[in-house]
Motif scaffolding. Structure first.
Motif, PDB file in Angstrom:
ATOM      1  N   ALA A  26     -11.616   4.959 -14.300  1.00 39.72           N
ATOM      2  CA  ALA A  26     -10.115   4.746 -14.283  1.00 39.72           C
ATOM      3  C   ALA A  26      -9.388   5.025 -12.943  1.00 39.72           C
ATOM      4  N   ARG A  27      -8.139   4.212 -12.641  1.00 40.72           N
ATOM      5  CA  ARG A  27      -7.712   4.536 -11.350  1.00 40.72           C
ATOM      6  C   ARG A  27      -7.198   5.944 -11.286  1.00 40.72           C
ATOM      7  N   ARG A  28      -6.962   6.570 -10.130  1.00 40.66           N
ATOM      8  CA  ARG A  28      -6.201   7.716 -10.035  1.00 40.66           C
ATOM      9  C   ARG A  28      -4.707   7.530  -9.964  1.00 40.66           C
ATOM     10  N   ASP A  29      -4.398   6.498  -9.149  1.00 41.02           N
ATOM     11  CA  ASP A  29      -3.024   6.224  -8.885  1.00 41.02           C
ATOM     12  C   ASP A  29      -2.304   5.475  -9.778  1.00 41.02           C
ATOM     13  N   ILE A  30      -2.485   5.657 -11.118  1.00 42.99           N
ATOM     14  CA  ILE A  30      -1.573   4.751 -12.037  1.00 42.99           C
ATOM     15  C   ILE A  30      -0.780   5.758 -12.904  1.00 42.99           C
ATOM     16  N   ASP A  31       0.546   5.439 -13.221  1.00 41.66           N
ATOM     17  CA  ASP A  31       1.106   6.035 -14.069  1.00 41.66           C
ATOM     18  C   ASP A  31       2.522   5.434 -14.599  1.00 41.66           C
ATOM     19  N   LEU A  32       2.405   4.304 -15.224  1.00 44.49           N
ATOM     20  CA  LEU A  32       3.413   3.431 -15.286  1.00 44.49           C
ATOM     21  C   LEU A  32       3.798   2.975 -16.876  1.00 44.49           C
ATOM     22  N   LEU A  33       4.885   2.749 -17.201  1.00 39.23           N
ATOM     23  CA  LEU A  33       5.251   1.882 -18.611  1.00 39.23           C
ATOM     24  C   LEU A  33       5.589   0.621 -18.412  1.00 39.23           C
ATOM     25  N   ILE A  34       5.074  -0.091 -18.952  1.00 36.56           N
ATOM     26  CA  ILE A  34       5.277  -1.634 -19.355  1.00 36.56           C
ATOM     27  C   ILE A  34       6.389  -1.688 -20.560  1.00 36.56           C
ATOM     28  N   VAL A  35       7.626  -2.240 -20.290  1.00 41.19           N
ATOM     29  CA  VAL A  35       8.422  -2.433 -21.426  1.00 41.19           C
ATOM     30  C   VAL A  35       8.613  -3.936 -21.617  1.00 41.19           C
TER      31      VAL A  35
ATOM     32  N   ASP B 299       3.364 -12.797 -10.510  1.00 39.16           N
ATOM     33  CA  ASP B 299       2.203 -13.045  -9.639  1.00 39.16           C
ATOM     34  C   ASP B 299       2.103 -11.998  -8.836  1.00 39.16           C
ATOM     35  N   SER B 300       2.832 -11.593  -8.001  1.00 42.03           N
ATOM     36  CA  SER B 300       3.144 -10.766  -7.125  1.00 42.03           C
ATOM     37  C   SER B 300       2.856  -9.214  -7.736  1.00 42.03           C
ATOM     38  N   VAL B 301       3.280  -9.157  -8.779  1.00 43.02           N
ATOM     39  CA  VAL B 301       3.210  -7.814  -9.587  1.00 43.02           C
ATOM     40  C   VAL B 301       1.728  -7.792  -9.942  1.00 43.02           C
ATOM     41  N   ALA B 302       1.085  -8.717 -10.358  1.00 38.80           N
ATOM     42  CA  ALA B 302      -0.492  -8.645 -10.932  1.00 38.80           C
ATOM     43  C   ALA B 302      -1.117  -8.323  -9.492  1.00 38.80           C
ATOM     44  N   TYR B 303      -0.929  -8.758  -8.406  1.00 43.33           N
ATOM     45  CA  TYR B 303      -1.416  -8.319  -7.098  1.00 43.33           C
ATOM     46  C   TYR B 303      -1.339  -7.090  -6.705  1.00 43.33           C
ATOM     47  N   HIS B 304      -0.199  -6.594  -6.909  1.00 44.37           N
ATOM     48  CA  HIS B 304       0.063  -5.206  -6.386  1.00 44.37           C
ATOM     49  C   HIS B 304      -0.377  -4.245  -7.416  1.00 44.37           C
ATOM     50  N   LEU B 305      -0.376  -4.465  -8.645  1.00 40.19           N
ATOM     51  CA  LEU B 305      -0.850  -3.853  -9.802  1.00 40.19           C
ATOM     52  C   LEU B 305      -2.398  -3.336  -9.504  1.00 40.19           C
TER      53      LEU B 305
ATOM     54  N   ARG C 285      -3.795  -3.639  -6.365  1.00 38.38           N
ATOM     55  CA  ARG C 285      -3.874  -3.152  -4.816  1.00 38.38           C
ATOM     56  C   ARG C 285      -3.357  -1.654  -5.036  1.00 38.38           C
ATOM     57  N   GLN C 286      -2.241  -1.505  -5.613  1.00 40.71           N
ATOM     58  CA  GLN C 286      -1.581  -0.274  -5.547  1.00 40.71           C
ATOM     59  C   GLN C 286      -0.700   0.252  -6.854  1.00 40.71           C
ATOM     60  N   PRO C 287      -1.311   0.485  -7.920  1.00 40.04           N
ATOM     61  CA  PRO C 287      -0.567   0.535  -9.067  1.00 40.04           C
ATOM     62  C   PRO C 287       0.632   1.669  -8.943  1.00 40.04           C
ATOM     63  N   GLY C 288       0.067   2.517  -8.084  1.00 34.69           N
ATOM     64  CA  GLY C 288       1.452   3.682  -7.930  1.00 34.69           C
ATOM     65  C   GLY C 288       2.757   3.437  -7.468  1.00 34.69           C
ATOM     66  N   ARG C 289       2.803   2.170  -7.053  1.00 31.63           N
ATOM     67  CA  ARG C 289       4.243   1.741  -6.576  1.00 31.63           C
ATOM     68  C   ARG C 289       5.180   1.523  -7.808  1.00 31.63           C
ATOM     69  N   TYR C 290       4.651   1.481  -8.904  1.00 33.74           N
ATOM     70  CA  TYR C 290       5.487   1.013 -10.112  1.00 33.74           C
ATOM     71  C   TYR C 290       5.658   2.159 -11.250  1.00 33.74           C
TER      72      TYR C 290
ATOM     73  N   ALA D 278      -3.300  -3.469 -16.720  1.00 33.17           N
ATOM     74  CA  ALA D 278      -3.103  -2.162 -16.594  1.00 33.17           C
ATOM     75  C   ALA D 278      -3.787  -1.353 -17.265  1.00 33.17           C
ATOM     76  N   ALA D 279      -3.989  -1.877 -18.560  1.00 30.72           N
ATOM     77  CA  ALA D 279      -5.171  -1.100 -19.450  1.00 30.72           C
ATOM     78  C   ALA D 279      -6.398  -0.861 -18.770  1.00 30.72           C
ATOM     79  N   ALA D 280      -7.182  -1.864 -18.045  1.00 35.03           N
ATOM     80  CA  ALA D 280      -8.102  -2.159 -17.631  1.00 35.03           C
ATOM     81  C   ALA D 280      -8.501  -1.030 -16.443  1.00 35.03           C
ATOM     82  N   LEU D 281      -7.155  -0.866 -15.836  1.00 39.48           N
ATOM     83  CA  LEU D 281      -7.089   0.109 -14.381  1.00 39.48           C
ATOM     84  C   LEU D 281      -7.273   1.453 -15.130  1.00 39.48           C
ATOM     85  N   ALA D 282      -6.593   1.703 -16.315  1.00 37.86           N
ATOM     86  CA  ALA D 282      -6.416   3.105 -16.720  1.00 37.86           C
ATOM     87  C   ALA D 282      -7.362   3.620 -17.854  1.00 37.86           C
ATOM     88  N   GLY D 283      -8.499   2.956 -17.742  1.00 36.65           N
ATOM     89  CA  GLY D 283      -9.647   3.434 -18.724  1.00 36.65           C
ATOM     90  C   GLY D 283      -9.996   2.569 -19.832  1.00 36.65           C
ATOM     91  N   GLY D 284      -9.539   1.435 -19.985  1.00 31.64           N
ATOM     92  CA  GLY D 284      -9.909   0.366 -21.110  1.00 31.64           C
ATOM     93  C   GLY D 284      -9.331   0.290 -21.909  1.00 31.64           C
TER      94      GLY D 284
END
Ligand code: NAI
Ligand code: MG
Length: 340
Positions: free
Chosen positions: A111-120, A206-212, A214-219, A236-242
């Protein structure tokens, strides 16, 4: 939202839904013993037995309690006359218009260390209204975006952003879809003006997909129409452990459905090895956002964190070479962490 705290309609559904929901219920009972459960059935198995995937008694139980814990349902790969997806019908019936999908970094090896976001995610409109037709050799799908539909989900997202880091990104593709995403964008920006405390920006999907990647921590909070949210939340689920770890909560006016993001997982169903943490963390979302028990939600999430930090993993999240545990052992480990 305040909902009568003690009632919950439990629909395990098909496949691994039957395996992960008992674990989630055990965790809920451990932190909130007073909860009253009403079990109901839905899904493919129910359809094969009764001819109805969402029986009237199930709908009645869901309407009466207003709050549902849902496992997953299997859908046949080919169209079957009379069968329609019960979860889609239930979401529509309860008009749960805001789908919350948090992703944060759990102590899981990949899992990525730099992710903490909420998709609404808007949960009722967009291409998912199912208005498709064929005109000869051309297929046409209608995409519905309304001011009302956009406004109500935007309000939920901004309120949640205030409880988090106070940063929200409006996701759209209004440079191409000028009319539909144009209305979405305009409506969300108008709601933003009601929340001057929230730092708001906008981005193309599409830009959000790219940055997610590369750098999910920006969101912090991503506010999306239905289709974009569906796709970005799997990313995002794939980045955060599946998928096995991913929880979700759908909110309406006085109604809610908590459900893990994953489906019935026929490839592993019946073997007792499904990861119950997505379902358990969905219960934490119920506690946090529906029953206003942030304290208990924190307790459940801390227990999950502790168990993972101890190296207890189901097969989907176990590092290569490490012996995994089964669903029941994971449930027992979380219960033990809660008691500690
Ligand atoms: P899926 O989520 O069921 O499975 C995708 C992959 O993730 C599989 O390899 C599966 O083994 C794994 N997986 C899923 N949940 C897991 C868990 N708790 N622990 C460990 N591994 C897990 O998606 P798929 O394969 O596309 O769909 C299977 C069935 O589920 C289909 O009939 C589909 O229609 C249905 N489905 C239902 C949903 C719902 O009820 N909300 C959502 C998605 C699919
Ligand atoms: Mg999906």
């Amino acid at each position: 939202m305040t909902i009568q705290e003690t009632q919950l309609c439990v629909i395990p559904g098909d496949g691994v839904g039957q395996e992960v929901i008992p674990a989630a219920v055990a965790v809920l009972r451990a932190v909130m013993p007073q909860v009253q459960l009403r079990y109901a059935e839905a899904g493919w198995e129910t359809f094969q037995r009764t001819g109805n995937a969402l029986p009237e008694e199930t709908l009645a139980a869901a309407r009466q309690t207003g709050v549902v814990l849902f496992g997953a349902v299997a859908s046949p790969a080919h169209p079957v006359p009379g069968y329609r997806s019960p979860i889609v019908a239930l979401r529509r019936e309860l008009d749960v218009f805001a789908n919350l999908r948090p992703s944060r970094c759990w102590p899981v090896y990949d899992a990525r260390r730099d992710i903490d976001l909420l998709i609404v995610r808007e949960n009722t409109e967009c291409l998912y209204v199912g208005r498709e037709r064929r005109e000869g050799e051309t297929a046409i799908a209608e995409r519905i975006i309304s001011r009302h539909g956009s406004e109500r989900v935007a309000r939920v997202a901004f309120q949640l952003a205030m409880q988090r880091k106070g940063h929200l990104t409006i996701v759209h593709k209004a440079n191409i879809l000028r009319v539909s995403d144009g209305l979405w964008r305009e409506t969300c920006l108008a709601v933003a003006r009601e929340f001057p405390e929230v730092q708001t920006d906008e981005a193309l999907v599409d830009s959000v997909a790219y940055h997610l990647v590369r750098q999910p921590g920006r969101y912090d909070v991503l506010l999306t129409p239905n289709l974009y949210g569906d796709i970005l939340s799997d990313l995002a689920a794939a980045l955060a452990g599946g998928l096995g770890m991913a929880p979700s909560l759908s909110l309406g006016a006085g109604c809610a459905i908590a459900e893990p993001v994953h489906g019935a997982a026929p490839d592993i169903a019946g073997r007792g090895i499904a990861n119950p943490l997505g379902a358990i963390l969905s219960v934490a979302l119920l506690l946090r956002y529906v029953w206003q028990r942030r304290d208990l939600a924190d307790v459940v999430e801390r227990a999950v964190e502790e168990v993972l930090a101890q190296g207890v993993f189901t097969p989907d999240i176990a590092p290569p070479g490490q012996q995994p545990v089964d669903t029941r052992a994971m449930e027992q480990a979380v219960l033990a962490a809660l008691r500690a």
